[in-house]
Write a protein that holds these residues in place. Sequence first.
Motif, PDB file in Angstrom:
ATOM      1  N   PHE A  34       0.830  -1.209   0.000  1.00 10.91           N
ATOM      2  CA  PHE A  34       0.000   0.000   0.000  1.00 10.91           C
ATOM      3  C   PHE A  34       0.865   1.261   0.000  1.00 10.91           C
ATOM      4  CE2 PHE A  34      -3.257  -2.903   1.883  1.00 10.91           C
ATOM      5  CZ  PHE A  34      -4.225  -2.724   0.910  1.00 10.91           C
ATOM      6  N   GLY A  35       1.994   1.200   0.702  1.00  8.59           N
ATOM      7  CA  GLY A  35       2.891   2.351   0.735  1.00  8.59           C
ATOM      8  C   GLY A  35       3.474   2.656  -0.624  1.00  8.59           C
ATOM      9  N   GLY A  36       3.891   1.604  -1.345  1.00  3.59           N
ATOM     10  CA  GLY A  36       4.412   1.807  -2.691  1.00  3.59           C
ATOM     11  C   GLY A  36       3.366   2.354  -3.632  1.00  3.59           C
ATOM     12  N   ALA A  37       2.142   1.865  -3.472  1.00  4.98           N
ATOM     13  CA  ALA A  37       1.051   2.353  -4.326  1.00  4.98           C
ATOM     14  C   ALA A  37       0.762   3.822  -4.060  1.00  4.98           C
ATOM     15  CB  ALA A  37      -0.206   1.513  -4.067  1.00  4.98           C
ATOM     16  N   MET A  38       0.763   4.232  -2.808  1.00  7.45           N
ATOM     17  CA  MET A  38       0.501   5.640  -2.484  1.00  7.45           C
ATOM     18  C   MET A  38       1.618   6.539  -2.971  1.00  7.45           C
ATOM     19  SD  MET A  38      -1.227   5.749   1.279  1.00  7.45           S
ATOM     20  CE  MET A  38       0.108   4.813   2.027  1.00  7.45           C
ATOM     21  N   GLY A  39       2.846   5.996  -2.988  1.00  7.68           N
ATOM     22  CA  GLY A  39       3.984   6.797  -3.425  1.00  7.68           C
ATOM     23  C   GLY A  39       3.834   7.317  -4.842  1.00  7.68           C
ATOM     24  N   VAL A  40       3.181   6.552  -5.700  1.00  5.86           N
ATOM     25  CA  VAL A  40       2.972   6.993  -7.092  1.00  5.86           C
ATOM     26  C   VAL A  40       2.111   8.247  -7.123  1.00  5.86           C
ATOM     27  CG1 VAL A  40       1.892   6.382  -9.298  1.00  5.86           C
ATOM     28  CG2 VAL A  40       3.263   4.694  -8.058  1.00  5.86           C
ATOM     29  N   PHE A  41       1.033   8.239  -6.373  1.00  6.69           N
ATOM     30  CA  PHE A  41       0.107   9.374  -6.403  1.00  6.69           C
ATOM     31  C   PHE A  41       0.680  10.607  -5.713  1.00  6.69           C
ATOM     32  CE2 PHE A  41      -2.628   5.639  -6.864  1.00  6.69           C
ATOM     33  CZ  PHE A  41      -3.341   5.995  -7.996  1.00  6.69           C
ATOM     34  N   THR A  42       1.410  10.423  -4.619  1.00 10.94           N
ATOM     35  CA  THR A  42       1.993  11.583  -3.949  1.00 10.94           C
ATOM     36  C   THR A  42       3.111  12.200  -4.784  1.00 10.94           C
ATOM     37  OG1 THR A  42       3.481  10.117  -2.694  1.00 10.94           O
ATOM     38  CG2 THR A  42       1.417  10.754  -1.646  1.00 10.94           C
ATOM     39  N   THR A  43       3.920  11.353  -5.429  1.00 10.68           N
ATOM     40  CA  THR A  43       4.971  11.873  -6.308  1.00 10.68           C
ATOM     41  C   THR A  43       4.367  12.598  -7.496  1.00 10.68           C
ATOM     42  OG1 THR A  43       6.423  10.038  -5.680  1.00 10.68           O
ATOM     43  CG2 THR A  43       7.010  11.257  -7.654  1.00 10.68           C
ATOM     44  N   GLN A  44       3.307  12.035  -8.044  1.00  6.87           N
ATOM     45  CA  GLN A  44       2.596  12.666  -9.151  1.00  6.87           C
ATOM     46  C   GLN A  44       2.085  14.055  -8.752  1.00  6.87           C
ATOM     47  OE1 GLN A  44      -1.232  10.915 -10.403  1.00  6.87           O
ATOM     48  NE2 GLN A  44      -0.344  10.691 -12.449  1.00  6.87           N
ATOM     49  N   ALA A  45       1.554  14.149  -7.524  1.00  7.35           N
ATOM     50  CA  ALA A  45       1.053  15.434  -7.040  1.00  7.35           C
ATOM     51  C   ALA A  45       2.183  16.436  -6.872  1.00  7.35           C
ATOM     52  CB  ALA A  45       0.319  15.238  -5.719  1.00  7.35           C
ATOM     53  N   LEU A 171       5.724  -4.133  -6.188  1.00  6.48           N
ATOM     54  CA  LEU A 171       4.436  -4.616  -6.700  1.00  6.48           C
ATOM     55  C   LEU A 171       3.357  -3.546  -6.536  1.00  6.48           C
ATOM     56  CD1 LEU A 171       4.416  -8.293  -5.345  1.00  6.48           C
ATOM     57  CD2 LEU A 171       4.764  -7.548  -7.723  1.00  6.48           C
ATOM     58  N   GLY A 172       3.346  -2.884  -5.396  1.00  3.26           N
ATOM     59  CA  GLY A 172       2.381  -1.818  -5.177  1.00  3.26           C
ATOM     60  C   GLY A 172       2.589  -0.658  -6.122  1.00  3.26           C
ATOM     61  N   THR A 173       3.848  -0.322  -6.364  1.00  5.27           N
ATOM     62  CA  THR A 173       4.160   0.768  -7.293  1.00  5.27           C
ATOM     63  C   THR A 173       3.691   0.432  -8.706  1.00  5.27           C
ATOM     64  OG1 THR A 173       6.084   1.413  -5.978  1.00  5.27           O
ATOM     65  CG2 THR A 173       6.013   2.181  -8.250  1.00  5.27           C
ATOM     66  N   GLY A 174       3.973  -0.796  -9.133  1.00  7.12           N
ATOM     67  CA  GLY A 174       3.561  -1.211 -10.483  1.00  7.12           C
ATOM     68  C   GLY A 174       2.060  -1.180 -10.669  1.00  7.12           C
ATOM     69  N   LEU A 175       1.344  -1.708  -9.675  1.00  7.50           N
ATOM     70  CA  LEU A 175      -0.115  -1.708  -9.763  1.00  7.50           C
ATOM     71  C   LEU A 175      -0.667  -0.285  -9.763  1.00  7.50           C
ATOM     72  CD1 LEU A 175      -2.803  -3.243  -9.734  1.00  7.50           C
ATOM     73  CD2 LEU A 175      -2.684  -3.237  -7.231  1.00  7.50           C
ATOM     74  N   SER A 176      -0.076   0.571  -8.946  1.00  6.49           N
ATOM     75  CA  SER A 176      -0.548   1.950  -8.862  1.00  6.49           C
ATOM     76  C   SER A 176      -0.306   2.707 -10.167  1.00  6.49           C
ATOM     77  CB  SER A 176       0.150   2.657  -7.699  1.00  6.49           C
ATOM     78  OG  SER A 176      -0.461   3.894  -7.429  1.00  6.49           O
ATOM     79  N   ILE A 177       0.795   2.412 -10.833  1.00  6.80           N
ATOM     80  CA  ILE A 177       1.062   3.061 -12.131  1.00  6.80           C
ATOM     81  C   ILE A 177      -0.018   2.694 -13.147  1.00  6.80           C
ATOM     82  CG2 ILE A 177       2.635   3.071 -14.115  1.00  6.80           C
ATOM     83  CD1 ILE A 177       4.949   2.881 -12.129  1.00  6.80           C
ATOM     84  N   MET A 178      -0.398   1.422 -13.163  1.00  9.30           N
ATOM     85  CA  MET A 178      -1.456   0.983 -14.081  1.00  9.30           C
ATOM     86  C   MET A 178      -2.790   1.642 -13.737  1.00  9.30           C
ATOM     87  SD  MET A 178      -0.676  -3.055 -14.809  1.00  9.30           S
ATOM     88  CE  MET A 178      -0.630  -3.550 -13.087  1.00  9.30           C
ATOM     89  N   ILE A 179      -3.074   1.775 -12.430  1.00 12.66           N
ATOM     90  CA  ILE A 179      -4.334   2.408 -12.018  1.00 12.66           C
ATOM     91  C   ILE A 179      -4.340   3.884 -12.363  1.00 12.66           C
ATOM     92  CG2 ILE A 179      -5.748   3.025 -10.003  1.00 12.66           C
ATOM     93  CD1 ILE A 179      -4.842   0.441  -8.689  1.00 12.66           C
ATOM     94  N   SER A 180      -3.187   4.551 -12.206  1.00 15.23           N
ATOM     95  CA  SER A 180      -3.122   5.997 -12.436  1.00 15.23           C
ATOM     96  C   SER A 180      -3.364   6.362 -13.897  1.00 15.23           C
ATOM     97  CB  SER A 180      -1.757   6.531 -11.988  1.00 15.23           C
ATOM     98  OG  SER A 180      -0.717   5.994 -12.788  1.00 15.23           O
ATOM     99  N   LYS A 181      -3.090   5.436 -14.806  1.00 13.24           N
ATOM    100  CA  LYS A 181      -3.325   5.705 -16.235  1.00 13.24           C
ATOM    101  C   LYS A 181      -4.804   5.842 -16.549  1.00 13.24           C
ATOM    102  CE  LYS A 181       0.899   3.444 -17.869  1.00 13.24           C
ATOM    103  NZ  LYS A 181       1.483   2.350 -18.698  1.00 13.24           N
ATOM    104  N   LYS A 182      -5.664   5.324 -15.671  1.00 13.08           N
ATOM    105  CA  LYS A 182      -7.106   5.410 -15.892  1.00 13.08           C
ATOM    106  C   LYS A 182      -7.705   6.652 -15.215  1.00 13.08           C
ATOM    107  CE  LYS A 182      -7.564   0.393 -16.230  1.00 13.08           C
ATOM    108  NZ  LYS A 182      -8.242  -0.841 -15.718  1.00 13.08           N
TER     109      LYS A 182
END
Length: 399
Positions: A34-45, A171-182
Amino acid sequence: MSFIRSYVVPEGFPDSVTPSYVPYMKWRALKHFFGGAMGVFTTQALLSSVGISRDRATSGAVAINWILKDGAGRVGKMLFARQGKKFDYDLKQLRFSGDLLMELGAGVELATALVPHLFLPLACAANVAKNVAAVTSTSTRTPIYKAFAKGENIGDVTAKGECVGNVADLLGTGLSIMISKKNPSLVSTFTLLSCGYILSSYKEVKSVVLRTLNRARFTVAVESFLETGNVPSLQEGNMKENIFNVPWSKNRPIVLGSRFKDAFQEPGSFLTIEPLFNNERYIVTYNPLKGNIYALLKDQANSDDILKAAFHAHVLLHFIRSSDKNHTSLRKQDRSEFLDFIGSLSAHRALPTTVDLEANIAESCKVVSSSYGIFKKKASEQGWMMSDSLLNPGRARLY
């Protein structure tokens, strides 16, 4: 499978680690996911905020803002690291508080996308919070891994534990990148991931089984002994430990190693009870104005004296709470070794005024004299380490 096992589990698993290792690593992996997944969105922001700021400033100013953000985080990390020994006292509470602080920092980073003109102050605050959280994670990591290791394999346990965390993070980062594209709802996605992170952090901390006695685990052990005559097992004691206590909080009913002026309203009350503790290296009293039990330590007090003073304070606190309810919550025991102990508690009188204070403290001294050795023996039999405690006593001493 052999290749994968060489990366994620210690050599000799499962015999080389304690049983609590598996649930801990399971929740740790989920937390990092979950931490890796959140990192994608916070970095994006953050990058989005910098991009907007770049339209209003030179590239050099933007770079300076980014450097200042990181610098503020490092300063906060350095200042917090000064706490040193305190990291050992409330390890689980501090670890969970650090994860909550990490979430707060991530939330502030996310807010920079809404107010990009406040990028620098928000990013600095977020980075300070996240670096302080990183200090707590690093400082509490070794004692936790040490609790899992059997023998001299703490290096192997630490390395494999960090590998599992990194894999889950990727794994969380990879999944979050795919989700962020949508282009999902940023607030909704972050809230969901944040809830998963906090829940995983809570389960991770609760799964740790430590043998040492800090304030929270000592309270669980003594209260169980006073109510049932038995000391809880390591697993039970750790499960009942309250991790929601504020780390290093001074707002507790028992003050260990307190100052004289806090414990006594006037010198006469000290002179009244002082003879009761001539053979002890501590003094325990109750201040009705503040509603707290105070344990004052003498200059010669060692580790066992501190442990005994804390036990005595809990006995006196139990007396007072029982008298407030007008009944005793202690049940009679069949074993002969507890007959005198239970008899003393049954004969306990109420403590409504300071006139009765000396009598009740004298009563508690008798109970402690007959039961402290039994408590230590039963605690040792359950696997608790009685030779070294983490009760965090104050520095004040009586000379």
